[in-house]
Every structure is written in structure tokens, then in C-alpha cells.
Design a protein around this motif. Structure first.
Motif, PDB file in Angstrom:
ATOM      1  N   THR A 340       0.845  -1.188   0.000  1.00 33.00           N
ATOM      2  CA  THR A 340       0.000   0.000   0.000  1.00 33.00           C
ATOM      3  C   THR A 340       0.883   1.242   0.000  1.00 33.00           C
ATOM      4  O   THR A 340       2.012   1.214   0.489  1.00 33.00           O
ATOM      5  CB  THR A 340      -0.933   0.021   1.228  1.00 33.00           C
ATOM      6  OG1 THR A 340      -0.136  -0.005   2.419  1.00 33.00           O
ATOM      7  CG2 THR A 340      -1.876  -1.166   1.213  1.00 33.00           C
ATOM      8  N   ARG A 343      -1.068   8.930  -0.625  1.00 30.62           N
ATOM      9  CA  ARG A 343      -1.185   9.845  -1.755  1.00 30.62           C
ATOM     10  C   ARG A 343       0.159  10.552  -1.987  1.00 30.62           C
ATOM     11  O   ARG A 343       0.832  10.973  -1.050  1.00 30.62           O
ATOM     12  CB  ARG A 343      -2.268  10.879  -1.487  1.00 30.62           C
ATOM     13  CG  ARG A 343      -2.453  11.901  -2.625  1.00 30.62           C
ATOM     14  CD  ARG A 343      -3.229  13.093  -2.120  1.00 30.62           C
ATOM     15  NE  ARG A 343      -4.589  12.715  -1.763  1.00 30.62           N
ATOM     16  CZ  ARG A 343      -5.617  12.732  -2.618  1.00 30.62           C
ATOM     17  NH1 ARG A 343      -5.427  13.103  -3.880  1.00 30.62           N
ATOM     18  NH2 ARG A 343      -6.825  12.389  -2.214  1.00 30.62           N
ATOM     19  N   PRO A 379      -7.654   1.759  -5.779  1.00 33.45           N
ATOM     20  CA  PRO A 379      -7.372   2.921  -4.921  1.00 33.45           C
ATOM     21  C   PRO A 379      -7.840   2.699  -3.502  1.00 33.45           C
ATOM     22  O   PRO A 379      -8.796   1.957  -3.250  1.00 33.45           O
ATOM     23  CB  PRO A 379      -8.153   4.052  -5.607  1.00 33.45           C
ATOM     24  CG  PRO A 379      -9.223   3.363  -6.388  1.00 33.45           C
ATOM     25  CD  PRO A 379      -8.670   2.043  -6.812  1.00 33.45           C
ATOM     26  N   GLU A 380      -7.171   3.366  -2.588  1.00 29.70           N
ATOM     27  CA  GLU A 380      -7.498   3.299  -1.176  1.00 29.70           C
ATOM     28  C   GLU A 380      -8.161   4.607  -0.746  1.00 29.70           C
ATOM     29  O   GLU A 380      -7.959   5.652  -1.383  1.00 29.70           O
ATOM     30  CB  GLU A 380      -6.227   3.096  -0.346  1.00 29.70           C
ATOM     31  CG  GLU A 380      -5.638   1.718  -0.451  1.00 29.70           C
ATOM     32  CD  GLU A 380      -6.339   0.748   0.485  1.00 29.70           C
ATOM     33  OE1 GLU A 380      -6.007   0.684   1.673  1.00 29.70           O
ATOM     34  OE2 GLU A 380      -7.270   0.064  -0.003  1.00 29.70           O
ATOM     35  N   GLY A 383      -6.731   8.568  -1.114  1.00 28.99           N
ATOM     36  CA  GLY A 383      -5.915   8.843  -2.287  1.00 28.99           C
ATOM     37  C   GLY A 383      -4.772   7.896  -2.510  1.00 28.99           C
ATOM     38  O   GLY A 383      -4.011   8.055  -3.467  1.00 28.99           O
ATOM     39  N   PHE A 385      -3.078   3.790  -2.885  1.00 29.35           N
ATOM     40  CA  PHE A 385      -3.316   2.668  -3.780  1.00 29.35           C
ATOM     41  C   PHE A 385      -2.874   1.391  -3.067  1.00 29.35           C
ATOM     42  O   PHE A 385      -1.964   1.398  -2.235  1.00 29.35           O
ATOM     43  CB  PHE A 385      -2.529   2.845  -5.077  1.00 29.35           C
ATOM     44  CG  PHE A 385      -3.060   2.020  -6.218  1.00 29.35           C
ATOM     45  CD1 PHE A 385      -4.132   2.466  -6.971  1.00 29.35           C
ATOM     46  CD2 PHE A 385      -2.484   0.796  -6.538  1.00 29.35           C
ATOM     47  CE1 PHE A 385      -4.625   1.699  -8.023  1.00 29.35           C
ATOM     48  CE2 PHE A 385      -2.966   0.034  -7.582  1.00 29.35           C
ATOM     49  CZ  PHE A 385      -4.042   0.489  -8.335  1.00 29.35           C
TER      50      PHE A 385
END
Length: 403
Positions: A340, A343, A379-380, A383, A385
Motif C-alpha cells: 500500500t 497519496r 485505490p485506497e 488517495g 493505492f
């Protein structure tokens, strides 16, 4: 017409409409009784009681079809004998109806094909047709209506049964053809995979082997340290490529690799090296490992390495200034990989972001599925990923024997 299992009580939905039909025919019999009651020694209600008893046998037509058919035949014989020899005993002396069998007969005959074999049904329908039409004394007010109340329901019911069987046969044939088509497609894919495995083994493996040998020879004969270091790097990377290629060939051949197992397999690169590289280039990356890495085969370990590599490469390309976290969880069922990132706080470099083919995750997903795993990416909240993979513990390749 839905199929009903012989010897079973009707389903609630069938029981409801059977009861409603029995009550409707019972009302019809009451109307016929008031129009022409019997007057024999059994009393004025003898014929009504007989017809009502036949009406409510409809509720047991699915559970006891033979008994219900027998009741109809016996009642029809009794009504015929009364009409011929004792008028008024079970049927009125002057009948208001042209029916010479119980009024429920057409409905019962229309339901018997659902629970009775065709030969027995034809015998029962034939006997009732003879009793209803009286072929020894044909008349316009008995023969046509007798056929309508016996032969026609049997014919219509048999038509629907034949139609149902035909549709079922066509559906089975279509499903069988679809299964055969699926099997043919699977065979074609397996054959294509074997062909690709053969091509990779005959061409690519041969060229890589030559490259590794030449690099090794160059490292031995050269006196320049930089050349020897570069040759060793080429030899090492080529050896890793041969290991991965052997794994892929084994998977493509359904676990039957033609390469002999290496006496001492090359060590599998660790995701920790990728994390260290990521930190070196300025991406704050954390690594969390739980479980025993020896629980998974080398093929699975290399696949996990590629997942982490592709995910961290994408972080550097598309989310500069972000931080990343790599989680590896080894367990008896396999390996769970999760990468993970937050942003990015800096704009991505146009040259670096556009250097890829755009098919990295797609190719990675195919690689993971090739070893029997699953890949998820998206996406998480906030913002970032996430790239996650669930990998098995073992893949049947030459080097992938369980430890």
C-alpha cells in the motif's frame, strides 16, 4: 406442465389448486343433483355422495394415482350399471347431464400422466372411454361427450408430457454441447500452453544458457575488475532468468517440466532487497514479515517478489513523495502479499510515468493466476493505492517441490 414425483404428497401450491378444483366440481355436482336427484333404495343423495367422493380423490392423485384411477373405474361401472339396470339408483332416471362418468374424470385423467406410465394410462383411459361412450349403443348425446370427457384429456396431457420431454432433451443436448465446447476450448488452451512451453524451452532457454556461459567465461578470462563485475552481474541475472523460465515452463506444461532439477537452486531474491532499494531512492518504505518463508516453494517466492517489485515501481512512477508499506504473511496455506502507498505529494515525472507499457498490473495478474493465485488492486480511501495477492504454498514445477 411441471413434473411431480410419483408417490409423493403434492406440494403446497399443487395442493391449493387441487382443493380449489375439487370444490368447484363438488359445486357442479350439487347443481346437477338439484336438477335431477336419485330416487332408488339408497336414497336421493346416493349419486351425489358417489360423485363427491370421486371429486375429493383428486387430492390424492399424486400420492395414490393407481387407487384414484381404480375409484374412477369402479364408480363409472356402478353408474353405468345403475343407468342400464336400475335407473334412479345412482344416476337419475332422466339425467340432466350427458356425462356418464364422474364429473371429475377429465381433470383426473389430465393429471395422471404426471405420475403414471403411458401404457397404464392408456389402458385406464380406454376403459373409461368405453364406459363413457357406450359403443354398443352409440348416440349423439353420449358418444361425443364421452370422448370429450375421457379421450381428449388423455391426448392433451400426453401431448404436454411429450413436449416437456422434448424440451428437456433439447436443453440437455444444448448443455452437453456447451460442456463439450468448453472442454474443447480447454484442450486447445492446454495444447497452446504446451506449444508455448516447448518454444520457450527450445529457443529462449538455449539462448539464456549461452549468455550465462559466455558471461561466466568473460569473468574468468578478463583482468579488468569492472568487466569481471559486470560479467558476474550478467551471469547472476541470467541464472535468475533461467530459474524463472524453468518455473514458467513447468507451469505451462501442467507441472511436467523437461528440465532436470538443479543440484543447488539459485537463491530466490528477497522482497527486503526491493524495500531497501525503494528507501535508497527516497521512498519511505516499511516491511512487515510474519511466518516462515520456507513454507512456500521458490516459484511462489519469486512471484511474490514480482508483485512487490511491480507495486513499488508504480509507487515511484506515479506517486512521488508518498510512503509505502509492504506486508508479507506466510502461513500453511500459502503467502499473502500486500503493498500500500499513501497519496503522492509531488507531481509525477512525465518521462518516468510514461516509460511503461501500461500493462504492468495486467501482466502481473496473469502471472499470479498462472501459479493459482489471486491479485487485487485498486485505490485506497484518502488517495492511496493498494496491490494485494493471495498465493498458494506450492506450485508443481521442477524446482517447486515442497520443502
Amino acid at each position: 406442465m411441471s413434473e411431480v414425483r410419483r408417490g409423493a404428497w403434492p406440494r403446497p401450491v399443487d395442493l391449493v389448486w387441487l382443493l380449489v378444483a375439487a370444490l368447484v366440481f363438488a359445486g357442479l355436482d350439487f347443481a346437477l343433483h338439484w336438477a335431477g336427484p336419485t330416487s332408488g333404495v339408497f336414497g336421493p343423495y346416493a349419486g351425489l355422495v358417489l360423485r363427491l367422493a370421486c371429486d375429493f380423490t383428486l387430492l390424492a392423485v399424486f400420492r395414490f394415482p393407481d387407487a384414484v384411477a381404480g375409484v374412477l373405474v369402479v364408480a363409472s361401472l356402478a353408474m353405468l350399471a345403475s343407468d342400464l339396470f336400475w335407473p334412479g339408483l345412482l344416476v337419475p332416471a332422466h339425467q340432466p347431464s350427458l356425462m356418464t362418468v364422474p364429473t371429475i374424470t377429465p381433470l383426473v385423467l389430465s393429471q395422471l400422466p404426471r405420475v403414471m406410465d403411458r401404457r397404464r394410462l392408456l389402458w385406464i383411459g380406454g376403459v373409461l372411454a368405453v364406459l363413457a361412450t357406450r359403443p354398443w349403443d352409440p348416440a349423439w348425446n353420449t358418444t361425443p361427450f364421452g370422448l370429450l370427457s375421457t379421450a381428449l384429456p388423455v391426448a392433451v396431457a400426453l401431448y404436454f408430457v411429450a413436449r416437456r420431454d422434448l424440451l428437456r432433451s433439447l436443453r440437455d443436448r444444448a448443455e452437453r454441447a456447451e460442456r463439450e465446447q468448453h472442454l474443447l476450448a480447454e484442450q486447445a488452451r492446454a495444447e497452446e500452453r504446451r506449444r508455448l512451453a516447448g518454444e520457450m524451452h527450445d529457443v529462449v532457454t538455449h539462448r539464456l544458457s549461452l549468455m550465462v556461459l559466455h558471461a561466466g567465461a568473460l569473468g574468468v578470462v578478463s583482468t579488468d575488475p569492472s568487466v569481471r563485475s559486470a560479467a558476474e552481474d550478467i551471469r547472476r541475472e541470467g541464472a535468475h532468468a533461467l530459474d524463472e523460465l524453468r518455473d514458467l515452463v513447468g507451469v505451462l506444461r501442467d507441472g511436467s517440466s523437461i528440465e532436470p532439477p538443479a543440484a543447488s537452486p539459485a537463491p530466490v531474491a528477497s522482497p527486503a532487497d526491493l524495500v531497501a532499494e525503494s528507501v535508497t531512492v527516497g521512498v519511505a518504505t516499511e516491511l512487515s514479515v510474519s511466518g516462515d518463508p520456507d513454507q512456500v516453494s521458490p516459484t511462489v517466492a519469486r512471484t511474490a517478489y514480482r508483485v512487490v517489485q511491480e507495486a513499488l515501481t508504480n509507487v515511484r512512477k506515479h506517486a512521488p513523495g508518498s510512503s509505502a508499506a509492504v506486508t508479507l504473511r506466510y502461513h500453511s496455506g500459502g503467502l499473502d502479499v500486500c503493498v500500500t502507498n499513501t497519496r503522492g505529494c509531488l507531481p509525477p515525472d512525465p518521462t518516468l510515468a510514461g516509460s511503461g507499457s501500461g500493462a504492468g498490473l495486467s501482466g502481473l495478474r496473469q502471472r499470479v493466476e498462472l501459479v493459482g493465485g489471486q491479485l487485487e488492486s485498486g485505490p485506497e480511501p484518502g488517495g492511496g493505492f493498494r496491490v494485494g495477492a493471495i498465493l498458494p504454498a506450492y506450485v508443481p514445477t521442477t524446482e517447486g517441490a515442497p520443502r
